[in-house]
Design a protein around this motif. Structure first.
Motif, short mmCIF file in Angstrom:
data_model
loop_
_atom_site.label_atom_id
_atom_site.label_comp_id
_atom_site.label_asym_id
_atom_site.label_seq_id
_atom_site.Cartn_x
_atom_site.Cartn_y
_atom_site.Cartn_z
N ILE A 1 0.84 -1.19 0.00
CA ILE A 1 0.00 0.00 0.00
C ILE A 1 0.88 1.25 0.00
O ILE A 1 1.73 1.40 0.89
CB ILE A 1 -0.92 0.04 1.24
N PHE B 1 -1.87 -7.49 -5.37
CA PHE B 1 -2.84 -6.39 -5.32
C PHE B 1 -2.09 -5.15 -4.83
O PHE B 1 -1.80 -5.02 -3.64
CB PHE B 1 -4.00 -6.75 -4.39
N MET C 1 -1.94 -1.25 -4.09
CA MET C 1 -2.80 -0.11 -3.78
C MET C 1 -1.94 1.14 -3.72
O MET C 1 -0.91 1.16 -3.04
CB MET C 1 -3.51 -0.35 -2.44
N THR D 1 -3.66 -6.99 -9.76
CA THR D 1 -4.55 -5.83 -9.69
C THR D 1 -3.74 -4.62 -9.27
O THR D 1 -2.91 -4.71 -8.36
CB THR D 1 -5.69 -6.07 -8.69
N TRP E 1 -4.53 -0.51 -8.26
CA TRP E 1 -5.66 0.38 -7.98
C TRP E 1 -5.16 1.69 -7.38
O TRP E 1 -4.75 1.75 -6.22
CB TRP E 1 -6.63 -0.28 -7.00
N ILE F 1 -8.59 6.55 -6.53
CA ILE F 1 -9.22 6.74 -5.22
C ILE F 1 -9.51 8.22 -5.00
O ILE F 1 -8.88 9.09 -5.60
CB ILE F 1 -8.32 6.21 -4.09
N ARG G 1 -9.59 2.83 2.63
CA ARG G 1 -10.36 3.41 1.54
C ARG G 1 -11.49 2.49 1.10
O ARG G 1 -11.28 1.28 0.93
CB ARG G 1 -9.45 3.71 0.35
N GLU H 1 -12.78 2.20 -1.77
CA GLU H 1 -12.53 1.63 -3.11
C GLU H 1 -11.79 0.30 -3.03
O GLU H 1 -11.90 -0.53 -3.93
CB GLU H 1 -11.72 2.60 -3.97
N TRP H 2 -11.01 0.10 -1.96
CA TRP H 2 -10.18 -1.10 -1.86
C TRP H 2 -10.83 -2.23 -1.07
O TRP H 2 -10.36 -3.36 -1.12
CB TRP H 2 -8.85 -0.74 -1.19
N SER H 3 -11.89 -1.95 -0.36
CA SER H 3 -12.45 -2.95 0.56
C SER H 3 -12.91 -4.21 -0.17
O SER H 3 -12.55 -5.33 0.21
CB SER H 3 -13.61 -2.33 1.35
N LEU I 1 -10.01 -6.13 -1.87
CA LEU I 1 -9.19 -6.75 -0.82
C LEU I 1 -9.79 -8.07 -0.39
O LEU I 1 -9.10 -9.10 -0.34
CB LEU I 1 -9.08 -5.80 0.37
#
Length: 555
Positions: free
Chosen positions: A259, A321, A323, A357, A359, A362, A371, A373-375, A378
């Motif tokens: 992140i 992933f 972020m 992914t 992302w 945001i 955030r 958008e990430w929930s 995730l």
């Protein structure tokens, strides 16, 4: 501004192995093993037995502004089969250790530890030296055994969402293994107690070594509390750097989730100086995160024989992933998107394009905030890679505020590799037999894997060439405008999007229209193109970009 805060997996069996276990009154499983007798649910480094050629010396490295070709071997040839990736990854690993992070030692001679619903202890000894550290565990309700996500540093990660998805949280204190605030000649922590306070290995790799030892203990515990074959890792800021390195350098990590990692994390080293992110000299000097050898490259990253798109590729074909935060330039989000797009080309070549992914689209710009958008993604990633009950495809959501252009950074193409990916069971499948409903396919598909399809149209004194990076549900298109025999002072590119495709953002061009027939014109700084030269712009969209048509007119 300072922003940081070729072997298949062995099943978890006990076949004549000298593993001693004792259940204590506190309910913890105490385990002890040595290298010779360890039962393993995976392999930390599948390419450990690859014959890697002698690496170049720092003084003989050429300078190249372009990203290194992740498919190219040291002799200049390129890999041709998916089975070649194991040893190619090992080459990238060795180059990364030598020039960027410092060496990650092999598994120590002895590892002992305990595992319970509330804690993990790790005791390590090697060559007459020893050290210990521990981590707390926060398990969901139920009896388990649970998959687990290692959370570095205790902030920035959405631990509530992790537990809601059915995974335990292992709260890992990296400073117990590699302490910040120490000089490079006197590094402290459990790693350096064994390998020396003046070890050239940086903190990020030391932290990675620590998580690998936690996984050793999880494997040895027999999986009664936490599963040794279903581990993820995450962290934000400096701990995002750590999570990225941890996932890249231990192939038992099924899901890597850095992140807002910033300089020294995901962003390409070559892009940081031009983007205005935290400088490499600052990241190197702030803390001994990077290996000592990296000090000679802080002012000349173009000399590096590797870059972070290849560390992204080291995670392939496992789950990744990333972020990111497009609102803070100091974090290098544009360079991070380039690293993700470059690494995604390796994922695609391996037939695992669904497994990555990125992302950054945001709204909230606060550093290390949880955030909305990430929930959902995730939890989808945890379900897919750790719990094995989902198969949600990966996707790219790149903010228009920080959209990098891979085409500007590479002069290599993505090959079509033959065969099947080597040892996929250690990377993307559970230790039990995989089923098509819970394990992603390794065969390429235009509907599920990123793809790059070029198309060219010439008219009116210029040529428009479109290249598309496609993934399930979205794409990024890069359009190259090339002047003809005479220079041009402006250009217009008219295009037709495939049915159902919609543009969500564009860069380096003005646009009209979001679907169907669209038009792009130059901005102030890229209208004039000399004869035979080119400029590029790009856009991101939903749906499919494959089949995009373009036409160019000079003004």
């Amino acid at each position: 501004m300072k922003i940081s805060s070729g072997r298949p997996a062995a099943r978890l069996t006990l076949v004549g192995l000298a593993v001693a276990a004792l259940v204590t009154g506190a309910g913890a499983l105490v385990v002890h093993t040595t290298v010779a007798s360890a039962a393993s649910a995976g392999v930390e480094d599948e390419g450990a037995n690859c014959a890697v050629p002698a690496l170049p010396d720092a003084g003989s490295l050429p300078t190249s502004a372009k990203l290194p070709d992740p498919f190219k071997k040291l002799d200049g040839s390129r890999i041709t089969a998916k089975s070649d990736w194991t040893c190619q990854r090992e080459l990238i690993k060795k180059l990364s250790e030598k020039f960027v992070y410092g060496e990650k030692p092999a598994k120590p001679q002895s590892v002992t530890g305990t595992v319970s619903r509330t804690s993990i202890t790790v005791n390590v000894s090697n060559a007459g030296k020893s050290s210990s550290f521990s981590a707390s565990v926060d398990a969901p309700s139920g009896n388990g055994p649970f998959p687990a996500v290692v959370v570095l540093g205790g902030f920035g990660a959405d631990t509530a969402a992790i537990k809601a998805a059915g995974a335990a949280v292992i709260n890992y204190d990296p400073y117990a293994v590699g302490k910040e605030g120490t000089p490079r000649t006197n590094k402290q922590g459990a790693f350096y107690s064994i390998y020396g306070a003046n070890s050239p290995t940086g903190l990020l790799m030391a932290w990675a070594w620590g998580v690998s030892r936690i996984i050793d203990v999880l494997e040895q515990s027999g999986g009664t509390v936490l599963r040794g074959d279903a581990t993820g890792v995450t962290g934000c800021s400096r701990f995002g750097k750590g999570a990225f390195v941890i996932g890249a350098f231990d192939q038992r990590i099924q899901l890597t989730m850095p992140i807002e990692s910033g300089s020294g994390g995901v962003p390409i080293f070559r892009g940081i100086p031009g983007e205005g992110a935290q400088s490499l000299s600052s990241a190197y000097g702030e803390q001994p995160w990077l290996g000592d050898a990296f000090g000679s490259f802080t002012g000349s990253p173009a000399r590096l024989p590797v870059d972070t798109h290849e560390m992204v590729a080291m995670v392939a074909p496992r789950g990744l992933f990333i972020m990111d935060n497009p609102h803070i330039v100091n974090l290098g989000p544009k360079s991070a998107s380039v690293a993700a797009l470059g690494g995604a080309e390796v994922y695609r070549a391996l037939g695992a394009g669904d497994n990555i992914t990125y992302w950054s689209d945001i709204q909230n710009g606060t550093h290390c905030a949880n955030r909305p958008e990430w929930s959902a993604p995730l939890q989808q990633n945890i379900q897919k890679y750790l719990i094995k009950t989902g198969n949600s495809p990966g996707s790219f959501h790149i903010s228009s505020k920080a959209a990098g252009n891979l085409a500007e950074w590479r002069d290599w193409t993505t090959p079509t590799l033959s065969g099947s990916t080597s040892s996929p069971s250690t990377s993307i499948s559970p230790s039990t037999s995989p089923s098509t409903s819970t394990s992603p396919s390794t065969s390429p598909s235009t509907s599920t894997s990123p793809s790059r399809s070029p198309s060219t149209s010439t008219s009116g004194g210029c040529t428009a060439t479109a290249s598309v990076n496609q993934w399930t549900g979205g794409f990024v298109a890069t359009i190259r405008v090339t002047a003809g025999a005479a220079g041009i002072s402006g250009w217009t590119v008219a295009g037709t999007l495939p049915s159902g495709a919609t543009i969500t953002s564009a860069w380096n061009a003005n646009r009209s229209g979001d679907s169907g027939a669209v038009q792009f014109t130059n901005v102030q700084y890229n209208g004039a193109v000399p004869a035979g030269q080119y400029t590029e712009f790009g856009f991101q969209g939903t749906g499919t970009g494959t089949g995009l048509t373009t036409g160019c007119t000079a003004r």
